[in-house]
Design a protein around this motif. Structure first.
Motif, PDB file in Angstrom:
ATOM      1  N   ARG A 117      51.823  82.007  59.023  1.00  0.00           N
ATOM      2  CA  ARG A 117      52.616  83.213  58.779  1.00  0.00           C
ATOM      3  C   ARG A 117      52.089  84.386  59.600  1.00  0.00           C
ATOM      4  N   GLU A 118      50.761  84.532  59.658  1.00  0.00           N
ATOM      5  CA  GLU A 118      50.159  85.641  60.386  1.00  0.00           C
ATOM      6  C   GLU A 118      48.944  85.117  61.166  1.00  0.00           C
ATOM      7  N   PRO A 119      49.001  85.068  62.501  1.00  0.00           N
ATOM      8  CA  PRO A 119      47.886  84.527  63.292  1.00  0.00           C
ATOM      9  C   PRO A 119      46.551  85.225  63.048  1.00  0.00           C
ATOM     10  N   VAL A 120      46.586  86.489  62.559  1.00  0.00           N
ATOM     11  CA  VAL A 120      45.332  87.203  62.324  1.00  0.00           C
ATOM     12  C   VAL A 120      44.455  86.477  61.303  1.00  0.00           C
ATOM     13  N   PHE A 121      45.067  85.643  60.440  1.00  0.00           N
ATOM     14  CA  PHE A 121      44.284  84.907  59.441  1.00  0.00           C
ATOM     15  C   PHE A 121      43.473  83.766  60.061  1.00  0.00           C
ATOM     16  N   GLU A 122      43.579  83.601  61.380  1.00  0.00           N
ATOM     17  CA  GLU A 122      42.717  82.624  62.057  1.00  0.00           C
ATOM     18  C   GLU A 122      41.244  82.977  61.860  1.00  0.00           C
ATOM     19  N   LEU A 123      40.986  84.258  61.610  1.00  0.00           N
ATOM     20  CA  LEU A 123      39.615  84.708  61.369  1.00  0.00           C
ATOM     21  C   LEU A 123      38.990  84.017  60.159  1.00  0.00           C
ATOM     22  N   VAL A 124      39.816  83.621  59.188  1.00  0.00           N
ATOM     23  CA  VAL A 124      39.296  82.986  57.971  1.00  0.00           C
ATOM     24  C   VAL A 124      38.554  81.689  58.298  1.00  0.00           C
ATOM     25  N   GLN A 125      38.951  81.052  59.425  1.00  0.00           N
ATOM     26  CA  GLN A 125      38.271  79.817  59.816  1.00  0.00           C
ATOM     27  C   GLN A 125      36.767  80.036  59.957  1.00  0.00           C
ATOM     28  N   PHE A 126      36.360  81.163  60.498  1.00  0.00           N
ATOM     29  CA  PHE A 126      34.940  81.426  60.717  1.00  0.00           C
ATOM     30  C   PHE A 126      34.214  81.665  59.386  1.00  0.00           C
ATOM     31  N   GLY A 127      34.936  82.215  58.414  1.00  0.00           N
ATOM     32  CA  GLY A 127      34.335  82.358  57.094  1.00  0.00           C
ATOM     33  C   GLY A 127      34.202  81.035  56.365  1.00  0.00           C
ATOM     34  N   MET A 128      34.983  80.038  56.821  1.00  0.00           N
ATOM     35  CA  MET A 128      34.934  78.721  56.187  1.00  0.00           C
ATOM     36  C   MET A 128      34.037  77.733  56.925  1.00  0.00           C
ATOM     37  N   CYS A 129      33.429  78.157  58.020  1.00  0.00           N
ATOM     38  CA  CYS A 129      32.595  77.240  58.819  1.00  0.00           C
ATOM     39  C   CYS A 129      31.527  76.499  58.012  1.00  0.00           C
ATOM     40  N   PRO A 130      30.771  77.174  57.117  1.00  0.00           N
ATOM     41  CA  PRO A 130      29.732  76.439  56.379  1.00  0.00           C
ATOM     42  C   PRO A 130      30.288  75.561  55.256  1.00  0.00           C
ATOM     43  N   LEU A 131      31.526  75.822  54.836  1.00  0.00           N
ATOM     44  CA  LEU A 131      32.023  75.188  53.615  1.00  0.00           C
ATOM     45  C   LEU A 131      32.074  73.666  53.660  1.00  0.00           C
ATOM     46  N   PRO A 132      32.508  73.025  54.762  1.00  0.00           N
ATOM     47  CA  PRO A 132      32.539  71.555  54.737  1.00  0.00           C
ATOM     48  C   PRO A 132      31.185  70.952  54.423  1.00  0.00           C
ATOM     49  N   TYR A 133      30.122  71.568  54.939  1.00  0.00           N
ATOM     50  CA  TYR A 133      28.776  71.010  54.772  1.00  0.00           C
ATOM     51  C   TYR A 133      28.159  71.400  53.425  1.00  0.00           C
ATOM     52  N   VAL A 134      28.636  72.494  52.862  1.00  0.00           N
ATOM     53  CA  VAL A 134      28.132  72.921  51.549  1.00  0.00           C
ATOM     54  C   VAL A 134      28.892  72.222  50.425  1.00  0.00           C
ATOM     55  N   MET A 135      30.203  72.035  50.613  1.00  0.00           N
ATOM     56  CA  MET A 135      31.032  71.478  49.550  1.00  0.00           C
ATOM     57  C   MET A 135      31.037  69.948  49.538  1.00  0.00           C
ATOM     58  N   LEU A 136      30.950  69.324  50.714  1.00  0.00           N
ATOM     59  CA  LEU A 136      31.122  67.873  50.807  1.00  0.00           C
ATOM     60  C   LEU A 136      29.794  67.183  51.076  1.00  0.00           C
ATOM     61  N   PRO A 137      29.603  65.968  50.579  1.00  0.00           N
ATOM     62  CA  PRO A 137      28.325  65.269  50.750  1.00  0.00           C
ATOM     63  C   PRO A 137      28.205  64.596  52.112  1.00  0.00           C
ATOM     64  N   GLY A 138      26.973  64.569  52.652  1.00  0.00           N
ATOM     65  CA  GLY A 138      26.635  63.785  53.828  1.00  0.00           C
ATOM     66  C   GLY A 138      27.595  63.952  54.995  1.00  0.00           C
ATOM     67  N   ARG A 139      28.022  62.798  55.547  1.00  0.00           N
ATOM     68  CA  ARG A 139      28.877  62.799  56.737  1.00  0.00           C
ATOM     69  C   ARG A 139      30.289  63.294  56.446  1.00  0.00           C
ATOM     70  N   TRP A 140      30.653  63.358  55.199  1.00  0.00           N
ATOM     71  CA  TRP A 140      31.953  63.926  54.858  1.00  0.00           C
ATOM     72  C   TRP A 140      32.048  65.368  55.330  1.00  0.00           C
ATOM     73  N   GLY A 141      30.901  66.046  55.450  1.00  0.00           N
ATOM     74  CA  GLY A 141      30.907  67.412  55.945  1.00  0.00           C
ATOM     75  C   GLY A 141      31.462  67.502  57.357  1.00  0.00           C
ATOM     76  N   TYR A 142      31.127  66.523  58.209  1.00  0.00           N
ATOM     77  CA  TYR A 142      31.642  66.526  59.578  1.00  0.00           C
ATOM     78  C   TYR A 142      33.154  66.275  59.581  1.00  0.00           C
ATOM     79  N   ALA A 143      33.603  65.378  58.720  1.00  0.00           N
ATOM     80  CA  ALA A 143      35.049  65.135  58.618  1.00  0.00           C
ATOM     81  C   ALA A 143      35.763  66.410  58.170  1.00  0.00           C
ATOM     82  N   GLY A 144      35.166  67.120  57.224  1.00  0.00           N
ATOM     83  CA  GLY A 144      35.750  68.371  56.768  1.00  0.00           C
ATOM     84  C   GLY A 144      35.778  69.421  57.869  1.00  0.00           C
TER      85      GLY A 144
END
Length: 387
Positions: free
Chosen positions: A80-107
């Motif tokens: 809807r609004e390309p400016v929200f692409e910035l949220v990706q950088f706020g989510m960078c650590p989340l795959p590795y914090v939320m998901l176990p092991g190698r699932w973090g890379y998939a996330g």
């Protein structure tokens, strides 16, 4: 790790708040309320199912579900609004914090692709090679952030394990020994049921031990220094411990100091005190000693604690006198236990006592040495270099 989690949460909300504010102040069109509603919903969902459910982090279920919901919301916002692409950088650590092991890379891969598809630039790949470069750059950034987050997670796990080991040593060095002393006094009282003064004396000693160990339990919970060290310096604390042990066991124990006293780190003092308590406890249980001598020596490069008993001793085999510091093999001590288990380390050799002593000494760069022979008593030496 909790402080880093808080930092990651703040990063997420900062990267979500900025584009939301931009859309609220500058956005146009009738779709703005829906966009702001999606952004608010993403923030609330993250709070409810990530921030408040930290105990579920690194569990594939339900965190994979929550992460997927966040990706869907991210896709809709970026679409809807390309400016929200910035949220990706706020989510960078989340795959590795939320998901176990190698699932973090998939996330992480899913995060990059979600943002890329949301911007609608996938159709430009064939005509604009720079789009692919941007995609690879984003993937590299997410990978670097992920490695950093995983490093912090591992460091937190190591810290937890070390703290568990420390608490286990504290429990063994205080409560376990204290309960053993109480049981010994009560058993002696049972055997002296015809001697009322002796029974009363044994019960009085048991009550005193119970009070002391209650205080030690509270101290362990508060992660303070050993209680005797709160009242006096190390040599006086050793004298206090030896006097109480002699009163309970009926075996005389002396404490002497060699060399010029110098200040020691609190961890070093605690290690020496705990080693003395462990040695005395095992001398009472296994050595059959008639006297025990403790010597605290301030040498040029190190401080040493020697504990000698004249008990039955044991056969240390071919490893007598070798370094028993961290990482040393425990075979010597297990043989001691099976060949009679007498002496300062005695039965604790194959158990937790000497292992805890070794871990404590190793943690401050020190070593533990045990020397003994049948009928010749046991010598325990803890050596710790000055910081």
């Amino acid at each position: 790790m909790s402080r880093w989690l808080q930092a990651f949460h703040l990063l997420f909300y900062a990267c979500l708040t900025f584009p939301t504010a931009v859309v609220a102040l500058m956005g146009t069109g009738g779709g703005r309320p829906l966009t702001l509603g999606l952004a608010a919903g993403m923030g609330v969902y993250y709070w409810l199912f990530v921030v408040r459910r930290s105990e579920d982090l690194e569990r594939l279920y339900p965190m994979a579900v929550h992460f997927t919901v966040l990706l869907v919301l991210l896709f809709l916002l970026v679409r809807r609004e390309p400016v929200f692409e910035l949220v990706q950088f706020g989510m960078c650590p989340l795959p590795y914090v939320m998901l176990p092991g190698r699932w973090g890379y998939a996330g992480a891969v899913a995060l990059v692709l979600t943002t890329f598809l949301g911007t609608g630039r996938a159709a430009e790949l064939a005509v604009n090679p720079g789009v692919l470069g941007g995609l690879l750059a984003n993937a590299g950034l997410v990978t670097i952030m992920g490695l950093f987050a995983q490093h912090l997670v591992r460091a937190g796990e190591v810290g937890v394990l070390r703290e568990r080991a420390r608490l286990a040593r504290e429990i063994h060095d205080t409560l376990a020994q204290g309960f053993s002393g109480i049981i010994t006094q009560l058993e002696a009282a049972e055997q002296a049921d015809d001697d009322l003064p002796a029974v009363r004396q044994r019960i009085a000693v048991a009550k005193r031990l119970a009070r002391e160990n209650l205080g030690e339990a509270r101290r362990s919970v508060d992660a303070l220094r050993p209680e005797p060290l709160n009242r006096a310096r190390i040599d006086l604390a050793l004298g206090d411990v030896a006097a109480r042990w002699s009163s309970a066991s009926g075996v005389p124990a002396t404490v002497s100091v060699d060399g010029t006293r110098r200040p020691l780190e609190p961890e070093v003092e605690a290690t020496l005190l705990r080693a003395a308590q462990e040695g005395l406890a095992n001398a009472a249980k296994h050595a059959g000693a008639r006297r025990v001598a403790i010597t605290l020596s301030y040498m040029e490069n190190e401080v040493t604690l020697d504990l000698l008993d004249d008990g039955t001793g044991f056969d240390t085999g071919t490893d007598a006198g070798t370094d028993a510091g961290a990482g040393a093999d425990t075979g010597t001590d297990s043989r001691a236990g099976t060949s009679g288990g007498s002496g300062t380390v005695g039965n604790a050799s194959g158990g937790y006592g000497l292992a805890a002593m070794r871990e404590r000494a190793a943690a401050v760069g020190g070593t533990v040495t045990v020397e003994s022979a049948p009928g010749e008593g046991t010598a325990l030496c803890v050596s710790i270099p000055y910081a």
